[in-house]
Design a protein around this motif. Structure first.
Motif, PDB file in Angstrom:
ATOM      1  N   GLU A 155      -3.816 -30.333  -8.338  1.00 48.25           N
ATOM      2  CA  GLU A 155      -3.648 -29.568  -9.463  1.00 48.25           C
ATOM      3  C   GLU A 155      -4.114 -28.947 -10.889  1.00 48.25           C
ATOM      4  OE1 GLU A 155       1.534 -29.963  -9.914  1.00 48.25           O
ATOM      5  OE2 GLU A 155      -0.245 -31.991  -9.992  1.00 48.25           O
ATOM      6  N   GLU A 283      -0.370 -21.355   3.481  1.00 40.60           N
ATOM      7  CA  GLU A 283       0.113 -22.818   2.798  1.00 40.60           C
ATOM      8  C   GLU A 283      -0.427 -23.472   4.071  1.00 40.60           C
ATOM      9  OE1 GLU A 283       4.297 -22.934   2.512  1.00 40.60           O
ATOM     10  OE2 GLU A 283       4.128 -22.498   0.875  1.00 40.60           O
ATOM     11  N   GLU A 303      -3.164 -23.484  -5.280  1.00 36.54           N
ATOM     12  CA  GLU A 303      -2.193 -24.229  -5.612  1.00 36.54           C
ATOM     13  C   GLU A 303      -2.123 -25.165  -5.685  1.00 36.54           C
ATOM     14  OE1 GLU A 303       2.903 -22.496  -6.312  1.00 36.54           O
ATOM     15  OE2 GLU A 303       1.472 -21.217  -6.530  1.00 36.54           O
ATOM     16  N   VAL A 304      -1.520 -26.287  -5.927  1.00 33.35           N
ATOM     17  CA  VAL A 304      -0.884 -28.123  -5.428  1.00 33.35           C
ATOM     18  C   VAL A 304       0.544 -28.032  -5.575  1.00 33.35           C
ATOM     19  CG1 VAL A 304      -0.343 -30.142  -5.328  1.00 33.35           C
ATOM     20  CG2 VAL A 304      -3.196 -28.245  -5.691  1.00 33.35           C
ATOM     21  N   ASP A 305       1.629 -28.644  -4.276  1.00 38.23           N
ATOM     22  CA  ASP A 305       2.452 -28.037  -4.698  1.00 38.23           C
ATOM     23  C   ASP A 305       2.549 -30.163  -4.052  1.00 38.23           C
ATOM     24  OD1 ASP A 305       5.552 -28.913  -4.177  1.00 38.23           O
ATOM     25  OD2 ASP A 305       5.495 -26.489  -3.444  1.00 38.23           O
ATOM     26  N   ARG A 306       2.970 -31.198  -4.925  1.00 39.27           N
ATOM     27  CA  ARG A 306       2.573 -32.019  -4.668  1.00 39.27           C
ATOM     28  C   ARG A 306       3.976 -32.939  -3.521  1.00 39.27           C
ATOM     29  NH1 ARG A 306       0.461 -36.517  -8.644  1.00 39.27           N
ATOM     30  NH2 ARG A 306       1.276 -34.417 -10.277  1.00 39.27           N
ATOM     31  N   GLU A 307       5.035 -32.144  -4.222  1.00 39.68           N
ATOM     32  CA  GLU A 307       6.242 -32.375  -3.887  1.00 39.68           C
ATOM     33  C   GLU A 307       6.749 -32.278  -2.094  1.00 39.68           C
ATOM     34  OE1 GLU A 307       9.466 -31.110  -6.419  1.00 39.68           O
ATOM     35  OE2 GLU A 307       8.923 -32.112  -7.649  1.00 39.68           O
ATOM     36  N   ARG A 308       5.962 -30.460  -1.909  1.00 38.16           N
ATOM     37  CA  ARG A 308       5.855 -30.917  -0.304  1.00 38.16           C
ATOM     38  C   ARG A 308       4.924 -30.369   0.533  1.00 38.16           C
ATOM     39  NH1 ARG A 308       5.808 -25.153  -0.465  1.00 38.16           N
ATOM     40  NH2 ARG A 308       6.833 -24.650   1.776  1.00 38.16           N
ATOM     41  N   ARG A 309       3.910 -31.909  -0.030  1.00 35.15           N
ATOM     42  CA  ARG A 309       3.181 -31.809   0.026  1.00 35.15           C
ATOM     43  C   ARG A 309       1.818 -30.809   0.720  1.00 35.15           C
ATOM     44  NH1 ARG A 309       0.870 -36.835   0.112  1.00 35.15           N
ATOM     45  NH2 ARG A 309      -0.285 -36.521   1.907  1.00 35.15           N
ATOM     46  N   LYS A 310       1.665 -29.692   0.496  1.00 38.21           N
ATOM     47  CA  LYS A 310       1.569 -28.309   0.604  1.00 38.21           C
ATOM     48  C   LYS A 310       0.435 -28.078  -0.220  1.00 38.21           C
ATOM     49  CE  LYS A 310       3.957 -27.134   4.514  1.00 38.21           C
ATOM     50  NZ  LYS A 310       3.254 -27.205   5.920  1.00 38.21           N
ATOM     51  N   VAL A 311      -0.260 -27.607   0.396  1.00 37.51           N
ATOM     52  CA  VAL A 311      -1.050 -26.169  -1.019  1.00 37.51           C
ATOM     53  C   VAL A 311      -1.196 -24.834  -0.177  1.00 37.51           C
ATOM     54  CG1 VAL A 311      -3.035 -28.100  -1.472  1.00 37.51           C
ATOM     55  CG2 VAL A 311      -3.591 -26.791   0.551  1.00 37.51           C
TER      56      VAL A 311
END
Length: 323
Positions: A155, A283, A303-311
């Protein structure tokens, strides 16, 4: 994020400035007092909101750090890492060899990293905050790597405009032997051929410039990175020798041009297709096997989305397989 950057050469100095420009709280340290002075002067002149601090000691630099970046030359890593025994935060590095650093950091919260960016010039004066924009930045996902720590760094790095490429330390070292370390040696060898020929040096143009640029890198830096990755560099050099021998054999044929063409055609096509064209954006779930496969097919994380555990990831156009 509170970040300490240890080592303020080209990469460390550029990262110090890039992190500050991105809004992070950054403290730098370098063992050289003159480098610290140069970095302090640059901080005072930096535009508002993009300033950084320079500590007088390593201990002061670490005082409030959540993340430590090791940006010292490879030969200096061992004593610096020894100073981090009681540091319980996250540690990464920017070294061009990963296997040896992985061994030195056992027992620490460590994620190996390597930004594939640089210039033939070195030192803080050569640093620039935009150095990492668009560059590939390898982040190692070895068995002992905590995925949560990897995501924090992914991130942070994508926030600097870089493309995060997941890899293992061993895969990284094999690849950079061919695409980084051997090119430095080839540039040095070719420069040596011309160094004693004033006429050749006078008429040398673009192909010589492009093929030898990195020969101007400080010799101790080239020696450290190639020597630290010697087995992989030797293997890559062997492959280059085979190719050169085949070209030499073709030049000895009755029709040298005709013999050369089939050898040159595939490499010309391969170089023309580089860098890889981005393909589909997708994703992906945050799983070690999925991320490593992404890197192996030449893809990267944007891009990193740690809340949704997706990149959010990009695959090269040449890869049509689904994840």
């Amino acid at each position: 994020m509170d970040v300490a950057v240890l080592g303020l050469g080209l990469i460390g100095g550029s990262l110090l400035q890039a992190l500050a420009a991105a809004g992070h709280r950054v403290v730098g340290f370098d063992a050289d007092p003159a480098t610290r002075g140069t970095a302090r002067t640059a901080a005072a002149r930096a535009r508002s909101g993009a300033r950084w601090q320079v500590a007088g000691t390593m201990r002061d630099a670490l005082a409030s750090a959540e993340l430590v970046v090791l940006a010292v030359p490879a030969p200096a890593l061992r004593p610096v890492i020894a100073e981090l025994d009681d540091f319980d935060g996250l540690i990464t590095d920017v070294t061009s060899i990963k296997g040896p650093v992985r061994e030195l950091t056992k027992g620490l919260r460590f994620v190996g990293g390597h930004p594939m960016a640089g210039k033939e010039t070195s030192g803080f004066r050569a640093a620039e905050p935009g150095l990492f924009e668009g560059c590939a930045w390898v982040l190692c996902l070895d068995q002992e790597t905590e995925t949560a720590d990897w995501l924090v760094l992914a991130e942070l790095i994508t926030g600097l405009g870089a493309r995060v490429v997941p890899s293992t330390a061993a895969e990284h070292d094999r690849a950079v032997a061919a695409v980084s370390h051997v090119p430095h040696l080839l540039a040095s060898a070719l420069t040596g051929v011309v160094a004693g020929d004033p006429f050749a040096a006078a008429v040398a143009a673009g192909s010589f410039r492009d093929g030898t640029r990195v020969a101007a890198t400080r010799p101790e830096l080239i020696a450290a990175m190639c020597g630290g990755n010697a087995p992989a560099v030797l293997a890559a050099l062997d492959e280059v020798r085979k190719n050169l021998d085949a070209l030499g054999t073709a030049l000895s044929a009755p029709d040298p041009a005709g013999a050369l063409r089939p050898l040159l055609a595939p490499t010309s096509a391969a170089r023309s297709a580089w860098p890889p064209v981005p393909g589909d954006q997708a994703e992906l779930p945050i799983r070690r096997d999925v991320l490593l496969r992404l890197g192996r097919v030449g893809g990267w994380v944007t891009e990193v989305d740690r809340e949704r555990r997706k990149v959010v990831a990009m695959r090269p156009e040449t890869d049509r397989n689904s994840f």
